[in-house]
Scaffold this motif. Structure first.
Motif, mmCIF file in Angstrom:
data_model
loop_
_atom_site.group_PDB
_atom_site.id
_atom_site.type_symbol
_atom_site.label_atom_id
_atom_site.label_comp_id
_atom_site.label_asym_id
_atom_site.label_seq_id
_atom_site.Cartn_x
_atom_site.Cartn_y
_atom_site.Cartn_z
ATOM 1 N N ASP A 36 20.181 -2.136 32.286
ATOM 2 C CA ASP A 36 21.045 -3.026 33.132
ATOM 3 C C ASP A 36 22.629 -2.589 33.108
ATOM 4 O O ASP A 36 23.520 -2.915 33.853
ATOM 5 C CB ASP A 36 21.095 -4.335 32.948
ATOM 6 C CG ASP A 36 19.950 -5.251 33.358
ATOM 7 O OD1 ASP A 36 19.117 -4.387 34.241
ATOM 8 O OD2 ASP A 36 19.370 -6.192 32.731
ATOM 9 N N VAL A 37 23.025 -1.792 32.367
ATOM 10 C CA VAL A 37 24.451 -1.392 32.046
ATOM 11 C C VAL A 37 24.792 -0.061 33.116
ATOM 12 O O VAL A 37 23.972 0.593 33.154
ATOM 13 C CB VAL A 37 24.792 -1.160 30.621
ATOM 14 C CG1 VAL A 37 25.948 -0.254 30.514
ATOM 15 C CG2 VAL A 37 24.379 -1.783 29.540
ATOM 16 N N ARG A 38 25.933 -0.278 33.833
ATOM 17 C CA ARG A 38 26.279 0.624 34.715
ATOM 18 C C ARG A 38 26.384 1.898 34.060
ATOM 19 O O ARG A 38 27.452 2.089 32.941
ATOM 20 C CB ARG A 38 27.475 0.135 35.468
ATOM 21 C CG ARG A 38 27.972 1.136 36.468
ATOM 22 C CD ARG A 38 28.929 0.108 37.447
ATOM 23 N NE ARG A 38 29.485 1.254 38.735
ATOM 24 C CZ ARG A 38 30.717 1.622 38.676
ATOM 25 N NH1 ARG A 38 31.420 1.591 37.650
ATOM 26 N NH2 ARG A 38 30.701 2.560 39.604
ATOM 27 N N GLY A 39 26.047 3.034 34.612
ATOM 28 C CA GLY A 39 26.321 4.272 33.906
ATOM 29 C C GLY A 39 25.061 5.120 33.124
ATOM 30 O O GLY A 39 25.242 6.052 32.944
ATOM 31 N N VAL A 40 24.301 3.883 32.893
ATOM 32 C CA VAL A 40 23.061 4.367 32.120
ATOM 33 C C VAL A 40 22.040 4.842 33.374
ATOM 34 O O VAL A 40 21.387 3.991 34.429
ATOM 35 C CB VAL A 40 22.366 3.085 31.440
ATOM 36 C CG1 VAL A 40 20.863 3.733 30.887
ATOM 37 C CG2 VAL A 40 23.109 2.892 30.356
ATOM 38 N N TYR A 41 21.536 5.944 33.480
ATOM 39 C CA TYR A 41 20.800 6.536 34.373
ATOM 40 C C TYR A 41 19.166 6.265 34.043
ATOM 41 O O TYR A 41 18.356 5.646 34.842
ATOM 42 C CB TYR A 41 20.794 7.748 34.544
ATOM 43 C CG TYR A 41 19.670 8.709 35.605
ATOM 44 C CD1 TYR A 41 20.054 8.208 36.934
ATOM 45 C CD2 TYR A 41 18.638 9.499 35.354
ATOM 46 C CE1 TYR A 41 18.963 8.801 37.854
ATOM 47 C CE2 TYR A 41 17.673 9.843 35.894
ATOM 48 C CZ TYR A 41 17.902 9.634 37.505
ATOM 49 O OH TYR A 41 16.989 9.921 38.449
ATOM 50 N N ALA A 42 18.828 6.425 32.742
ATOM 51 C CA ALA A 42 17.316 6.299 32.427
ATOM 52 C C ALA A 42 17.546 6.030 30.944
ATOM 53 O O ALA A 42 18.602 6.359 29.964
ATOM 54 C CB ALA A 42 16.465 7.473 32.812
ATOM 55 N N LEU A 43 16.390 5.710 30.405
ATOM 56 C CA LEU A 43 16.163 5.799 28.863
ATOM 57 C C LEU A 43 15.177 6.653 28.380
ATOM 58 O O LEU A 43 14.066 7.062 29.376
ATOM 59 C CB LEU A 43 15.963 4.361 28.265
ATOM 60 C CG LEU A 43 16.904 3.573 27.889
ATOM 61 C CD1 LEU A 43 17.786 2.939 28.847
ATOM 62 C CD2 LEU A 43 16.423 2.316 27.002
ATOM 63 N N GLY A 44 15.392 7.300 27.433
ATOM 64 C CA GLY A 44 14.343 8.329 26.734
ATOM 65 C C GLY A 44 14.822 9.875 27.226
ATOM 66 O O GLY A 44 15.585 10.043 27.855
ATOM 67 N N SER A 45 14.095 10.675 26.444
ATOM 68 C CA SER A 45 14.425 12.207 26.462
ATOM 69 C C SER A 45 13.759 12.649 27.748
ATOM 70 O O SER A 45 12.903 11.822 28.591
ATOM 71 C CB SER A 45 13.952 12.832 25.418
ATOM 72 O OG SER A 45 12.342 12.961 25.370
ATOM 73 N N GLY A 46 14.256 13.731 28.012
ATOM 74 C CA GLY A 46 13.461 14.519 29.172
ATOM 75 C C GLY A 46 11.934 14.823 29.163
ATOM 76 O O GLY A 46 11.543 14.478 30.212
ATOM 77 N N PHE A 47 11.546 14.920 28.133
ATOM 78 C CA PHE A 47 10.027 15.111 27.926
ATOM 79 C C PHE A 47 9.400 13.466 27.937
ATOM 80 O O PHE A 47 8.559 13.628 28.816
ATOM 81 C CB PHE A 47 9.651 15.589 26.516
ATOM 82 C CG PHE A 47 8.249 15.376 26.258
ATOM 83 C CD1 PHE A 47 7.473 16.600 27.164
ATOM 84 C CD2 PHE A 47 7.541 14.603 25.338
ATOM 85 C CE1 PHE A 47 6.213 16.544 26.805
ATOM 86 C CE2 PHE A 47 6.290 15.022 25.212
ATOM 87 C CZ PHE A 47 5.603 15.840 26.029
ATOM 88 N N ALA A 48 9.975 12.582 27.378
ATOM 89 C CA ALA A 48 9.341 11.140 27.521
ATOM 90 C C ALA A 48 9.542 10.589 28.790
ATOM 91 O O ALA A 48 8.634 9.999 29.329
ATOM 92 C CB ALA A 48 10.239 10.324 26.709
ATOM 93 N N ARG A 49 10.721 11.069 29.642
ATOM 94 C CA ARG A 49 10.742 10.509 30.874
ATOM 95 C C ARG A 49 9.896 11.122 31.878
ATOM 96 O O ARG A 49 9.159 10.618 32.632
ATOM 97 C CB ARG A 49 12.170 10.959 31.438
ATOM 98 C CG ARG A 49 13.168 9.965 30.857
ATOM 99 C CD ARG A 49 14.489 9.923 31.370
ATOM 100 N NE ARG A 49 14.906 11.337 31.050
ATOM 101 C CZ ARG A 49 15.633 12.272 31.935
ATOM 102 N NH1 ARG A 49 15.977 11.708 33.021
ATOM 103 N NH2 ARG A 49 16.014 13.499 31.446
ATOM 104 N N SER A 50 9.270 12.576 31.694
ATOM 105 C CA SER A 50 8.565 13.379 32.601
ATOM 106 C C SER A 50 7.064 12.643 32.290
ATOM 107 O O SER A 50 6.237 12.722 33.092
ATOM 108 C CB SER A 50 8.522 14.837 32.346
ATOM 109 O OG SER A 50 8.359 15.177 31.031
ATOM 110 N N MET A 51 6.635 12.621 31.012
ATOM 111 C CA MET A 51 5.666 12.006 30.468
ATOM 112 C C MET A 51 5.327 10.629 31.289
ATOM 113 O O MET A 51 4.102 10.078 31.827
ATOM 114 C CB MET A 51 5.279 11.930 29.075
ATOM 115 C CG MET A 51 5.070 13.216 28.435
ATOM 116 S SD MET A 51 3.661 14.249 29.253
ATOM 117 C CE MET A 51 2.276 13.316 28.707
ATOM 118 N N GLY A 52 6.526 9.779 31.027
ATOM 119 C CA GLY A 52 6.510 8.407 31.759
ATOM 120 C C GLY A 52 6.212 8.523 33.173
ATOM 121 O O GLY A 52 5.502 7.774 33.711
ATOM 122 N N SER A 53 6.792 9.392 33.969
ATOM 123 C CA SER A 53 6.853 9.447 35.518
ATOM 124 C C SER A 53 5.266 9.799 35.756
ATOM 125 O O SER A 53 4.855 9.452 36.671
ATOM 126 C CB SER A 53 7.518 10.400 36.097
ATOM 127 O OG SER A 53 7.418 11.673 35.722
#
Length: 151
Positions: A36-53
């Motif tokens: 919810d904080v402005r300026g935070v695009y996502a949580l997690g590393s690049g690998f975790a985000r790609s697996m999450g997507s």
């Protein structure tokens, strides 16, 4: 003959028993508060985000957006320690965003879970560049044009 005069044993109803808060509950609270904080695009590393997507696209109970990605906690009976891995938007002050994330997470966890937050460690693992989103949308299909290598 003993007479029962209706005297109750024990203390107030709120003090009879124990309330346990699972780690995953604190992870979810912290994850949502950080996002919810402005300026935070996502949580997690690049690998975790790609697996999450990939996981988000899967139907069924294993699919869906994970609010705990990039969040790790240690929860005791009275205290909690939280580790976050975040991706920030390009151009924001990383120290300001990290401070705002700490405030948001501490406030939310202490208010909702009733645990004193002893620390919130934040690792900024990436910066989301302005042109990354445009490339991701336009570059999603395969291209038949082969770019020559410059030597």
């Amino acid at each position: 003959m003993a007479e029962n005069v209706g005297v109750r044993q024990g203390g107030a109803p709120g003090s009879r028993g124990r309330t346990t808060v699972a780690d995953v509950v604190v992870e979810k609270i912290a994850g949502i508060a950080a996002r919810d904080v402005r300026g935070v695009y996502a949580l997690g590393s690049g690998f975790a985000r790609s697996m999450g997507s990939m996981r988000e696209r899967m139907p069924g109970p294993g699919g869906g957006k994970s609010v705990t990605r990039g969040v790790s906690v240690e929860v005791g009976e009275l205290q909690a320690a939280i580790d976050l891995e975040i991706v920030v938007d390009y151009g924001v002050s990383i120290t300001d965003v990290a401070g705002a994330v700490r405030e948001s997470v501490i406030s939310a966890v202490e208010r909702m879970a009733g645990r004193d937050v002893v620390e919130v460690n934040i690792m900024v693992s990436d910066v989301k560049l302005p042109d990354e989103e445009a490339k991701g949308k336009s570059g999603s299909g395969s291209s038949s044009v082969v770019e020559p290598l410059l030597e």
